[in-house]
Design an enzyme around this catalytic site. Structure first.
Site, PDB file in Angstrom:
ATOM      1  N   ASP A   1       0.837  -1.202   0.000  1.00  0.00           N
ATOM      2  CA  ASP A   1       0.000   0.000   0.000  1.00  0.00           C
ATOM      3  C   ASP A   1       0.867   1.245   0.000  1.00  0.00           C
ATOM      4  O   ASP A   1       0.584   2.221  -0.682  1.00  0.00           O
ATOM      5  CB  ASP A   1      -0.907   0.027   1.237  1.00  0.00           C
ATOM      6  N   GLU A   2       1.943   1.183   0.791  1.00  0.00           N
ATOM      7  CA  GLU A   2       2.864   2.318   0.868  1.00  0.00           C
ATOM      8  C   GLU A   2       3.374   2.647  -0.536  1.00  0.00           C
ATOM      9  O   GLU A   2       3.419   3.806  -0.941  1.00  0.00           O
ATOM     10  CB  GLU A   2       4.018   1.954   1.805  1.00  0.00           C
ATOM     11  N   GLY A   3       3.734   1.604  -1.283  1.00  0.00           N
ATOM     12  CA  GLY A   3       4.215   1.793  -2.648  1.00  0.00           C
ATOM     13  C   GLY A   3       3.142   2.381  -3.547  1.00  0.00           C
ATOM     14  O   GLY A   3       3.366   3.367  -4.246  1.00  0.00           O
TER      15      GLY A   3
END
Ligand SMILES: *[C@@H]1O[C@H](CO)[C@@H](O)[C@H](O)[C@H]1NC(C)=O
Ligand SMILES: *[C@@H]1O[C@H](CO)[C@@H](O)[C@H](O)[C@H]1NC(C)=O
Ligand SMILES: *[C@@H]1O[C@H](CO)[C@@H](O)[C@H](O)[C@H]1NC(C)=O
Ligand SMILES: *[C@@H]1O[C@H](CO)[C@@H](O)[C@H](O)[C@H]1NC(C)=O
Length: 407
Positions: free
Chosen positions: A167-169
């Site tokens: 998700d961070e990516g």
């Protein structure tokens, strides 16, 4: 006697109608200019609880543009005192306290009447990801303490959560493409549309304890576990995204130097220090890093007084970044020129936080809200035409009544 009275009554009636019609028109125009006046500003806060420190980002946007895009800007970035929240495992309450300073700074920026409606999010990344693997109950205690502290604040606290690396990516990918106006842009016709020839950019991000890569590949994504499917503003995007935990800078230095470095540097800071952020060739980057690594330490310390804390990491960091990009991700002499080292774009820090807020507040809707805009504009146009027609008819009748001699 009858004729002047008829004329009198007609004139009075028509005069009244014309006056009310005019009033309606003036009212509508005044209301329309109201909308064009600077609308109120809304704010949103995102805490980025990273492995080595916590940052708070304050975003603002015009209230009347809530569901349009391309208008959110960064109002403040604040570094919280002390280390990352995962370092407070032995005393979770202090993790909550560590956020107070930045929160107060942010609230000072926002009109008091709006505090209660300001959404506040906290997303934790690799440091907490590592802690929850090591001892999940400690991680939960920290999340509880942080949620208690932010829950007491006079804001609309929406929760603290652990972000998956993927998700961070994906969120970092949304941020950079949004900030560069590659997802939607303002067209000449005055609507937000997807740019016709938009070539999207990929995102490489190196945090304290993980590193992310996200891009839209040329072909299909075979390993579905690395695919993030996003529907933004009426378009579908298949983003390849992968997060490597423990390959962030600090963990690498841990292994390499057996010492935890308190530094904040990442791709950008390291390359900025080495003067390599303005499109130098791979050859230059390589030579610069090696030249810096070979400089006598006394000379380095003498050249950069007051920076000793970070100086010792730049060589290892620089070599690590080169290794990761070349050996890890497979960039070469030709593709290297496509990499841009950026901390900010359009005055906004590029990281996952803006994408996170845009997603959670539905500010990039899955479907473009074009119909709503068209309808409201249509109604407005019809209103103006109708009132104008009424006025013309009334005045026409009045003229006819006055000019035609009556029996
Ligand atoms: C924006 O979208 C949300 C969810 O679709 C909706 O609840 C809200 O009323 C919209 N806001 C505006 C200003 O249109
Ligand atoms: C995890 O942390 C809790 C609270 O600090 C402690 O009581 C427990 O022993 C730890 N568990 C492990 C497996 O280290
Ligand atoms: C965006 O938000 C939704 C919930 O509103 C969530 O299910 C989804 O995973 C989020 N997307 C990303 C990339 O985090
Ligand atoms: C970067 O450039 C500045 C100004 O030109 C210079 O003072 C500094 O020494 C350079 N840094 C490195 C690491 O070479």
């Amino acid at each position: 006697m009858g004729l002047p009275r008829k004329t009198c009554v007609l004139t009075a009636l028509l005069g009244a109608a014309a006056t009310s019609g005019l009033a309606a028109l003036v009212l509508m125009l005044v209301q329309a200019t109201d909308v064009l006046l600077p609308a109120g500003t809304k704010f949103g806060l995102v805490f980025d609880a990273g492995s080595s420190h916590t940052s708070l980002f304050v975003y603002r946007w015009p209230a009347d543009k809530e569901n349009d895009t391309g208008v959110v800007s960064q109002a403040l970035a604040c570094q919280a005192e002390g280390p990352g929240i995962s370092s407070y495992a032995s005393d979770p309450a202090r993790a909550g306290e560590s956020l107070q300073g930045c929160l107060e700074e942010a609230l000072a920026l926002i009109p008091a009447a709006q505090h209660r409606e300001t959404p506040v999010f906290l997303g934790a990344t690799a440091g907490m990801r590592l802690l929850s693997v090591k001892n999940s109950s400690q991680a939960e205690l920290i999340f509880a303490a942080v949620a208690r502290a932010l829950g007491r604040a006079p804001v609309d606290f929406r929760g603290a959560e652990l972000l998956a690396g993927q998700d961070e990516g994906a969120l970092g990918w949304i941020t950079i493409n949004y900030v560069l106006r590659l997802l939607v842009t303002f067209s000449f016709s005055g609507a937000w549309v997807r740019p016709a020839d938009a070539s999207l950019v990929g995102a490489l991000d190196m945090g304290g304890a993980s590193t992310q890569i996200s891009f839209v590949p040329g072909g299909p994504i075979l390993d579905k576990s690395t695919q993030a499917t996003l529907r933004l503003y009426g378009s579908d995007y298949s983003v390849y995204t992968h997060s490597y935990l423990c390959f962030g800078r600090d963990q690498m230095l841990n292994r390499l130097l057996a010492a935890l470095a308190q530094a904040f540097s990442n791709f950008y800071y390291t390359f900025h220090f080495l003067n390599l952020t303005s499109g130098q060739t791979l050859r230059t980057a390589n030579a610069t890093v090696w030249e810096f690594c070979q400089r006598p330490w006394e000379l380095v310390v003498a050249s950069y007084p007051g920076q000793e804390r970070w100086l010792r990491d730049y060589c290892a960091s620089g070599l690590y970044i080169l290794t990761l990009l070349l050996e890890g991700y497979g960039f070469d002499q030709d593709t290297w020129s496509g990499i841009e080292f950026r901390q900010q774009a359009g005055g906004t820090d590029v990281g996952w936080t803006l994408g996170y807020m845009l997603n959670l507040t539905s500010m990039i809707p899955a479907e473009a809200p074009a119909r709503w805009r068209a309808a409201s504009h249509g109604v407005w146009t019809a209103g103006v035409v109708f009132v104008a027609l009424t006025l013309v008819t009334i005045l026409g009748t009045a003229a006819a009544q006055l000019l035609w001699p009556q029996a």
